[in-house]
Scaffold this motif. Structure first.
Motif, mmCIF file in Angstrom:
data_model
loop_
_atom_site.group_PDB
_atom_site.id
_atom_site.type_symbol
_atom_site.label_atom_id
_atom_site.label_comp_id
_atom_site.label_asym_id
_atom_site.label_seq_id
_atom_site.Cartn_x
_atom_site.Cartn_y
_atom_site.Cartn_z
ATOM 1 N N ARG A 52 0.835 -1.215 0.000
ATOM 2 C CA ARG A 52 0.000 0.000 0.000
ATOM 3 C C ARG A 52 0.865 1.258 0.000
ATOM 4 N N SER B 173 2.605 1.626 -3.396
ATOM 5 C CA SER B 173 1.632 1.942 -4.448
ATOM 6 C C SER B 173 1.240 3.414 -4.396
ATOM 7 N N SER C 40 -2.292 1.298 -8.343
ATOM 8 C CA SER C 40 -3.144 0.556 -7.417
ATOM 9 C C SER C 40 -2.408 -0.671 -6.864
#
Length: 138
Positions: A70, A73, A79
């Motif tokens: 996360r 990204s 994503s």
């Protein structure tokens, strides 16, 4: 941008080896977000479409791999679902690791699809920068 990008790639990216001379793909792996960002700017300056980039996190199995994906990204603007499967490094209890804690996010690998032509351009840039320079120690 091009000269700096080629230099950081040549220092930190994968290179063809004498025993694997045809493995000429552009793959950059680093844990430093500033270097990752600089590499992304470099490949964009070289005309690489964003769709040709592949991202993968490599991290110790004892760390929070999902959070690392996360985090990376968000940095690269892709994503988490578009990342390739994470590579988990085995934990070796006898190793005294210092890269632990909340700030540890592993390494991000950025690979350029169909990149042998780009690889040879980078190698040419590096050879060109070295031409005319005296050997070290002179």
């Amino acid at each position: 941008m091009v000269l700096v990008g080629a230099a950081i790639y040549w220092a930190e990216g994968t290179k063809a080896k004498p025993w694997r001379p045809n493995d000429c793909r552009v793959r950059f792996v680093n844990s430093d977000p500033a270097l990752i960002t600089l590499f992304l700017r470099f490949v964009a300056a070289m005309g690489v479409p964003r769709a040709d980039l592949r991202f993968r996190v490599s991290i110790h199995e004892s760390a929070d791999a999902l959070e690392a994906v996360r985090w990376w990204s968000a940095l690269v603007g892709v994503s988490p679902e578009d990342f390739q499967p994470t590579v988990l490094k085995r934990h070796r209890p006898t190793t005294n690791r210092r890269n632990t804690g909340d700030g540890y996010r592993g390494c991000l690998a950025v690979e350029v699809a169909r990149s042998s032509r780009l690889y040879w351009k980078i190698e040419g840039i590096m050879k060109g920068m070295g031409d005319g320079m005296p050997p070290p120690g002179r």
